[in-house]
Write a protein that holds these residues in place. Structure first.
Motif, PDB file in Angstrom:
ATOM      1  N   TYR A  15     117.870 -50.403  -7.935  1.00  0.00           N
ATOM      2  CA  TYR A  15     117.115 -49.626  -6.987  1.00  0.00           C
ATOM      3  C   TYR A  15     115.617 -50.061  -7.130  1.00  0.00           C
ATOM      4  O   TYR A  15     115.013 -49.902  -8.178  1.00  0.00           O
ATOM      5  N   VAL A  16     115.177 -50.436  -6.205  1.00  0.00           N
ATOM      6  CA  VAL A  16     113.529 -51.054  -6.043  1.00  0.00           C
ATOM      7  C   VAL A  16     112.514 -49.820  -5.454  1.00  0.00           C
ATOM      8  O   VAL A  16     112.825 -49.816  -4.554  1.00  0.00           O
ATOM      9  N   MET A  17     111.733 -49.516  -6.463  1.00  0.00           N
ATOM     10  CA  MET A  17     110.473 -48.516  -5.957  1.00  0.00           C
ATOM     11  C   MET A  17     109.576 -49.299  -4.888  1.00  0.00           C
ATOM     12  O   MET A  17     109.011 -50.348  -5.361  1.00  0.00           O
ATOM     13  N   GLU A  18     109.457 -48.823  -3.825  1.00  0.00           N
ATOM     14  CA  GLU A  18     108.481 -49.334  -2.880  1.00  0.00           C
ATOM     15  C   GLU A  18     108.060 -48.308  -2.022  1.00  0.00           C
ATOM     16  O   GLU A  18     108.499 -47.551  -1.368  1.00  0.00           O
ATOM     17  N   GLN A  19     106.500 -48.283  -2.105  1.00  0.00           N
ATOM     18  CA  GLN A  19     105.567 -47.391  -1.209  1.00  0.00           C
ATOM     19  C   GLN A  19     104.658 -48.276  -0.818  1.00  0.00           C
ATOM     20  O   GLN A  19     103.458 -48.491  -1.461  1.00  0.00           O
ATOM     21  N   ASP A  20     105.058 -49.013   0.335  1.00  0.00           N
ATOM     22  CA  ASP A  20     104.078 -50.195   0.941  1.00  0.00           C
ATOM     23  C   ASP A  20     102.692 -49.638   1.115  1.00  0.00           C
ATOM     24  O   ASP A  20     102.578 -48.295   1.530  1.00  0.00           O
ATOM     25  N   THR A  21     101.682 -50.318   0.664  1.00  0.00           N
ATOM     26  CA  THR A  21     100.348 -49.588   0.788  1.00  0.00           C
ATOM     27  C   THR A  21      99.433 -50.821   1.236  1.00  0.00           C
ATOM     28  O   THR A  21      99.685 -52.039   1.221  1.00  0.00           O
ATOM     29  N   ILE A  22      98.170 -50.332   1.664  1.00  0.00           N
ATOM     30  CA  ILE A  22      97.195 -51.353   2.228  1.00  0.00           C
ATOM     31  C   ILE A  22      95.829 -50.743   1.325  1.00  0.00           C
ATOM     32  O   ILE A  22      95.379 -49.704   1.535  1.00  0.00           O
ATOM     33  N   LEU A  23      95.390 -51.929   0.736  1.00  0.00           N
ATOM     34  CA  LEU A  23      94.003 -51.617  -0.068  1.00  0.00           C
ATOM     35  C   LEU A  23      92.816 -52.375   0.730  1.00  0.00           C
ATOM     36  O   LEU A  23      92.844 -53.268   1.198  1.00  0.00           O
ATOM     37  N   THR A  24      91.736 -51.429   0.677  1.00  0.00           N
ATOM     38  CA  THR A  24      90.539 -51.808   1.090  1.00  0.00           C
ATOM     39  C   THR A  24      89.630 -52.290   0.099  1.00  0.00           C
ATOM     40  O   THR A  24      88.417 -53.203   0.509  1.00  0.00           O
ATOM     41  N   GLY A  25      90.008 -52.531  -1.186  1.00  0.00           N
ATOM     42  CA  GLY A  25      89.251 -53.163  -2.209  1.00  0.00           C
ATOM     43  C   GLY A  25      89.909 -52.850  -3.595  1.00  0.00           C
ATOM     44  O   GLY A  25      90.908 -52.132  -3.624  1.00  0.00           O
ATOM     45  N   GLU A  26      89.078 -53.187  -4.744  1.00  0.00           N
ATOM     46  CA  GLU A  26      89.874 -53.313  -6.000  1.00  0.00           C
ATOM     47  C   GLU A  26      89.640 -51.908  -6.449  1.00  0.00           C
ATOM     48  O   GLU A  26      88.540 -51.298  -6.916  1.00  0.00           O
ATOM     49  N   PRO A  27      90.836 -51.207  -6.835  1.00  0.00           N
ATOM     50  CA  PRO A  27      90.554 -49.810  -7.691  1.00  0.00           C
ATOM     51  C   PRO A  27      89.950 -49.948  -8.691  1.00  0.00           C
ATOM     52  O   PRO A  27      90.211 -50.897  -9.481  1.00  0.00           O
ATOM     53  N   GLU A  28      89.523 -48.933  -9.460  1.00  0.00           N
ATOM     54  CA  GLU A  28      89.199 -48.705 -10.757  1.00  0.00           C
ATOM     55  C   GLU A  28      90.188 -48.828 -11.470  1.00  0.00           C
ATOM     56  O   GLU A  28      91.345 -48.507 -11.278  1.00  0.00           O
ATOM     57  N   PRO A  29      90.052 -49.508 -12.746  1.00  0.00           N
ATOM     58  CA  PRO A  29      91.046 -49.562 -13.819  1.00  0.00           C
ATOM     59  C   PRO A  29      91.794 -48.290 -13.762  1.00  0.00           C
ATOM     60  O   PRO A  29      91.340 -47.165 -13.982  1.00  0.00           O
ATOM     61  N   GLY A  30      93.225 -48.393 -14.030  1.00  0.00           N
ATOM     62  CA  GLY A  30      94.112 -47.126 -14.266  1.00  0.00           C
ATOM     63  C   GLY A  30      94.071 -46.154 -13.009  1.00  0.00           C
ATOM     64  O   GLY A  30      94.744 -45.034 -13.036  1.00  0.00           O
ATOM     65  N   THR A  31      93.493 -46.477 -11.785  1.00  0.00           N
ATOM     66  CA  THR A  31      93.668 -45.771 -10.743  1.00  0.00           C
ATOM     67  C   THR A  31      94.307 -46.762  -9.626  1.00  0.00           C
ATOM     68  O   THR A  31      94.490 -47.675  -9.743  1.00  0.00           O
ATOM     69  N   GLY A  32      94.525 -45.938  -8.416  1.00  0.00           N
ATOM     70  CA  GLY A  32      94.948 -46.489  -7.326  1.00  0.00           C
ATOM     71  C   GLY A  32      96.463 -46.513  -6.915  1.00  0.00           C
ATOM     72  O   GLY A  32      96.987 -45.613  -7.348  1.00  0.00           O
ATOM     73  N   PRO A  33      96.876 -47.657  -6.500  1.00  0.00           N
ATOM     74  CA  PRO A  33      98.426 -47.657  -6.493  1.00  0.00           C
ATOM     75  C   PRO A  33      99.263 -47.132  -7.625  1.00  0.00           C
ATOM     76  O   PRO A  33     100.335 -46.685  -7.227  1.00  0.00           O
ATOM     77  N   VAL A  34      98.768 -47.276  -8.812  1.00  0.00           N
ATOM     78  CA  VAL A  34      99.600 -47.133  -9.924  1.00  0.00           C
ATOM     79  C   VAL A  34      99.908 -45.637 -10.245  1.00  0.00           C
ATOM     80  O   VAL A  34     100.855 -45.266 -10.486  1.00  0.00           O
ATOM     81  N   PRO A  68     105.798 -55.851  -5.980  1.00  0.00           N
ATOM     82  CA  PRO A  68     104.217 -55.921  -5.726  1.00  0.00           C
ATOM     83  C   PRO A  68     103.768 -55.150  -4.615  1.00  0.00           C
ATOM     84  O   PRO A  68     102.714 -54.845  -4.426  1.00  0.00           O
ATOM     85  N   ILE A  69     104.489 -55.125  -3.359  1.00  0.00           N
ATOM     86  CA  ILE A  69     104.101 -54.385  -2.147  1.00  0.00           C
ATOM     87  C   ILE A  69     103.592 -52.597  -2.797  1.00  0.00           C
ATOM     88  O   ILE A  69     102.577 -52.271  -1.677  1.00  0.00           O
ATOM     89  N   SER A  70     104.098 -52.477  -3.602  1.00  0.00           N
ATOM     90  CA  SER A  70     103.748 -50.978  -3.907  1.00  0.00           C
ATOM     91  C   SER A  70     102.083 -51.142  -4.449  1.00  0.00           C
ATOM     92  O   SER A  70     101.565 -49.949  -4.444  1.00  0.00           O
ATOM     93  N   TRP A  71     101.749 -52.415  -4.794  1.00  0.00           N
ATOM     94  CA  TRP A  71     100.392 -52.328  -5.209  1.00  0.00           C
ATOM     95  C   TRP A  71      99.461 -53.002  -4.051  1.00  0.00           C
ATOM     96  O   TRP A  71      98.470 -53.629  -4.240  1.00  0.00           O
ATOM     97  N   GLY A  72     100.248 -53.120  -2.741  1.00  0.00           N
ATOM     98  CA  GLY A  72      99.479 -53.774  -1.655  1.00  0.00           C
ATOM     99  C   GLY A  72      99.569 -55.353  -1.694  1.00  0.00           C
ATOM    100  O   GLY A  72      98.765 -55.848  -0.717  1.00  0.00           O
ATOM    101  N   VAL A  73     100.443 -55.979  -2.285  1.00  0.00           N
ATOM    102  CA  VAL A  73     100.638 -57.411  -2.362  1.00  0.00           C
ATOM    103  C   VAL A  73     101.621 -57.701  -1.264  1.00  0.00           C
ATOM    104  O   VAL A  73     103.068 -57.411  -1.497  1.00  0.00           O
ATOM    105  N   GLU A  98     100.229 -53.285 -15.087  1.00  0.00           N
ATOM    106  CA  GLU A  98     100.593 -51.757 -14.648  1.00  0.00           C
ATOM    107  C   GLU A  98     101.914 -51.471 -14.709  1.00  0.00           C
ATOM    108  O   GLU A  98     102.435 -50.274 -14.740  1.00  0.00           O
ATOM    109  N   MET A  99     102.889 -52.443 -14.243  1.00  0.00           N
ATOM    110  CA  MET A  99     104.215 -52.146 -14.305  1.00  0.00           C
ATOM    111  C   MET A  99     104.506 -51.788 -15.591  1.00  0.00           C
ATOM    112  O   MET A  99     105.461 -50.933 -16.134  1.00  0.00           O
ATOM    113  N   ARG A 100     104.171 -52.830 -16.442  1.00  0.00           N
ATOM    114  CA  ARG A 100     104.482 -52.656 -18.084  1.00  0.00           C
ATOM    115  C   ARG A 100     104.053 -51.353 -18.549  1.00  0.00           C
ATOM    116  O   ARG A 100     104.801 -50.540 -19.028  1.00  0.00           O
ATOM    117  N   GLU A 101     102.863 -50.855 -18.442  1.00  0.00           N
ATOM    118  CA  GLU A 101     102.491 -49.457 -18.798  1.00  0.00           C
ATOM    119  C   GLU A 101     103.282 -48.399 -18.211  1.00  0.00           C
ATOM    120  O   GLU A 101     103.551 -47.465 -18.963  1.00  0.00           O
TER     121      GLU A 101
END
Length: 298
Positions: free
Chosen positions: A256-275, A10-15, A33-36
């Motif tokens: 092997y756990v993929m992690e790209q830590d990120t910080i979000l400033t708001g809700e990305p549009e569907p289908g965009t952002g950390p995904v 979840p940290i890859s999604w800023g959680v 989005e993980m499932r997708e």
């Protein structure tokens, strides 16, 4: 490396567990989005992200076709007046109930966030190392592997601290390729030197320029993350391919756990952002898998 040993986080999604870290996405969006992306397993994320009850937690993951890998657990290990084992025992029971097999410990300073840290005295180090072995033994009794995650802003961050853990305890490591590099350890060299002590892997790619600024104290860790220090796999300065090759060649069969830590400033549009970044990382690892198959057939 097989893709069924690649997991999300979840940290890859800023959680993140750090208060005020940034906008927090819902579990349904992150897991969906993980499932997708075709990811089939994940670490839990911080307390409160998934349901607290282990059965409910497992059911939530199963609803998205995801297995539970385990999770990152910061815990104070250095205080001689504070026994971490009872707290960890409760965590281990929840891991067992959810079907998770890996406990990823961090040597928490007791402070908030990862921008400041403490220096331990000899009593603190003796206590920390003893507690690592005690927790490792407790986890093994539950059929769970406990690992220690060298992490920026914790008591085990820099090269000499990693060495002290390797020499003074029996606990295996979580090889986090990003945090090690930021802390001044070459993760590829560590993978080649002590593959038998590595039981879990967090794959991060890093912009080395930002990492150097954090290492020198010229930029906080949080600011560097916000500016994009973590890059999709294959787009930064970490030799991800070389590390995976070294681990696989040494017989590593963990996650092997993929992690790209990120910080979000708001809700990305569907289908965009950390995904988008995670999609690039998945594609990179698929390319590694194809390359390995090609080498096997050559």
């Amino acid at each position: 490396m097989k893709l069924d040993r690649v997991a999300g986080a979840p940290i890859s999604w800023g959680v993140c567990e750090v208060p005020g870290w940034g906008h927090q996405l819902t579990p349904d969006r992150v897991l969906g989005e993980m499932r997708e992306l075709g990811i089939t397993a994940t670490e839990f994320g911080p307390d409160g992200f998934l349901p607290d009850a282990p059965a409910d937690k497992a059911a939530k993951l199963a609803a998205y076709g995801l297995r539970a890998v385990g999770g990152f657990v910061p815990v104070v290990l250095h205080d001689p007046d504070r026994d971490p084992v009872p707290e960890i025992e409760r965590t281990l029971q929840s891991f067992v109930a959810a079907g998770a097999g890996t406990l990823v410990l961090a040597a928490d300073t007791g402070l908030t966030g990862y921008d400041t840290r403490l220096e331990l005295d000899e009593t603190g180090w003796k206590t920390l190392l003893a507690n690592l072995d005690r927790i490792g033994e407790a986890a093994a009794r539950h059929g769970i592997t406990a690992t220690l995650h060298p992490h920026v802003g914790t008591l085990v961050e820099r090269g000499p601290e990693v060495e002290r853990v390797l020499e003074g305890s029996r606990i295996p490591l979580c090889l986090d390729t990003g945090h090690l590099l930021i802390g001044g350890t070459d993760p590829g060299e560590l993978a080649r030197q002590v593959p038998g002590r590595i039981a879990h892997a967090h794959l991060k790619d890093v912009d080395a320029g930002y990492a150097e600024l954090v290492r020198r104290g010229e930029m906080t860790y949080t600011d560097a993350v916000a500016r994009g220090m973590y890059r999709p796999l294959g787009c930064g300065d970490v030799d991800i391919a070389g590390i995976v090759h070294a681990l696989e060649g040494a017989g590593y069969r963990g996650w092997y756990v993929m992690e790209q830590d990120t910080i979000l400033t708001g809700e990305p549009e569907p289908g965009t952002g950390p995904v988008d970044d995670v999609r690039r990382s998945v594609a990179y690892l698929r390319g590694l898998t194809v390359s390995e198959r090609g080498e096997e057939g050559a």
